[in-house]
Design a protein around this motif. Structure first.
Motif, short mmCIF file in Angstrom:
data_model
loop_
_atom_site.label_atom_id
_atom_site.label_comp_id
_atom_site.label_asym_id
_atom_site.label_seq_id
_atom_site.Cartn_x
_atom_site.Cartn_y
_atom_site.Cartn_z
N ASN A 39 39.51 39.19 52.21
CA ASN A 39 38.50 40.02 52.89
C ASN A 39 37.13 39.35 52.92
OD1 ASN A 39 40.35 42.04 53.25
ND2 ASN A 39 39.83 43.08 51.33
N THR A 40 37.12 38.02 52.86
CA THR A 40 35.85 37.31 52.86
C THR A 40 35.46 36.91 54.27
OG1 THR A 40 36.27 36.42 50.65
CG2 THR A 40 34.62 35.28 51.98
N LYS A 41 34.22 37.20 54.62
CA LYS A 41 33.68 36.71 55.89
C LYS A 41 32.84 35.48 55.56
CE LYS A 41 30.42 37.91 59.50
NZ LYS A 41 29.39 38.88 59.90
N PHE A 93 39.82 27.81 49.86
CA PHE A 93 39.74 29.07 49.13
C PHE A 93 40.98 29.91 49.43
CE2 PHE A 93 35.69 27.33 48.68
CZ PHE A 93 34.92 28.06 47.78
N THR A 94 42.06 29.60 48.70
CA THR A 94 43.36 30.16 49.05
C THR A 94 43.74 31.40 48.24
OG1 THR A 94 44.29 28.54 47.54
CG2 THR A 94 44.30 27.95 49.87
N LYS A 149 35.34 33.69 42.45
CA LYS A 149 36.43 34.63 42.20
C LYS A 149 36.15 35.48 40.94
CE LYS A 149 40.73 33.26 41.05
NZ LYS A 149 42.03 32.58 41.24
N ALA A 150 35.66 34.85 39.90
CA ALA A 150 35.37 35.56 38.65
C ALA A 150 34.31 36.64 38.88
CB ALA A 150 34.89 34.58 37.59
N GLU A 191 34.58 19.90 42.78
CA GLU A 191 33.44 20.83 42.81
C GLU A 191 33.80 22.10 43.56
OE1 GLU A 191 29.24 18.67 43.10
OE2 GLU A 191 30.65 17.91 44.57
N LEU A 192 34.50 21.94 44.67
CA LEU A 192 34.84 23.11 45.49
C LEU A 192 35.89 23.98 44.83
CD1 LEU A 192 34.73 21.41 49.00
CD2 LEU A 192 33.13 23.14 48.13
N ARG A 193 36.83 23.35 44.12
CA ARG A 193 37.82 24.14 43.37
C ARG A 193 37.13 24.96 42.29
NH1 ARG A 193 41.27 19.71 43.98
NH2 ARG A 193 40.59 18.83 42.00
N TYR A 194 36.14 24.35 41.64
CA TYR A 194 35.40 25.09 40.62
C TYR A 194 34.60 26.22 41.26
CZ TYR A 194 32.86 26.40 36.51
OH TYR A 194 32.37 27.14 35.47
N LEU A 195 34.01 25.94 42.41
CA LEU A 195 33.26 26.98 43.13
C LEU A 195 34.17 28.17 43.44
CD1 LEU A 195 30.69 27.96 44.66
CD2 LEU A 195 31.63 26.83 46.70
#
Length: 215
Positions: free
Chosen positions: A34-36, A27-28, A208-209, A199-203
């Motif tokens: 700011n994600t925990k 998740f770059t 993000k959206a 799958e993770l890239r789509y997640l």
């Protein structure tokens, strides 16, 4: 800039939280600065489908492979849901907007994700289920608040899953639709009982959206 957000990841049967931590490195996007992240490990418990062997397990599973008609152990599931809710409550109390709280899980963790977001009284950012199933009977749906029904669900499932059969995943969207819950369902050809980078890239883009719209 997206505000503070929280992503809770629930691992599969017999796995551990720390083993899944590398997921967050994918998740770059700057939105995730700011994600925990939280990767809890399930408690050790005897599991019926594995002849009572003790292993990390969120709730009891009666049989493997899991089909669309497999029996559910609701009492142990609901105990696990309470623990997930306590984690979410703590995060919201610390100042995170519920709209920026995301619960994601694989397999048994995916089933727990679904139950946890549907039974949480507020609308959350989203619930993402990978290779999961609906782990409760329709009687539980009476406990789902109108707010919880607004939480979006993303469902990803491999077409050649031999552990949680594709049919078990495929049964979810009509079940959710009936109770008024939106679900985006994505089938992955050639994928067995695992998660892949696609799958993770789509997640990442899916979360993000939702982050941008709620910040």
């Amino acid at each position: 800039m997206a505000g503070r957000s929280f992503i809770l990841w629930l691992h599969g049967l017999g796995d551990s939280g720390p083993a899944n931590e590398p997921i967050k490195n994918l998740f770059t996007s700057p939105e995730f600065r700011n994600t925990k992240w939280s990767f809890p490990s399930a408690p050790h418990a005897p599991v019926t489908c594995n002849y009572g062997s003790v292993m990390p397990s969120w709730f009891d599973i009666q049989e493997i492979p899991i089909t669309a008609d497999s029996p559910n152990d609701e009492s142990s599931l609901l105990k696990a849901v309470q623990n997930v809710h306590a984690t979410i409550d703590k995060e919201i109390a610390a100042g995170t907007n519920p709209n920026n709280v995301f619960v994601c899980g694989f397999s048994q963790g995916g089933a727990l994700t679904l139950a946890s977001v549907l039974l949480y009284p507020k609308t959350l950012g989203g619930g993402a289920v990978f290779s999961g199933w609906v782990p409760f009977n329709s009687s539980i749906t009476e406990q789902i608040t109108p707010e919880a029904k607004q939480t979006p669900i993303l469902w990803s499932h491999g077409l050649v899953d031999k552990t949680v059969l594709f049919e078990a995943g495929q049964a979810a969207p009509p079940f959710l639709q009936k109770i008024g819950v939106g679900c985006e369902f994505k089938a992955y050809p050639g994928l067995a009982h695992s998660i892949n980078n696609e799958e993770l890239r789509y997640l990442e883009s899916w979360i993000k959206a939702r982050l941008q719209s709620s910040s």
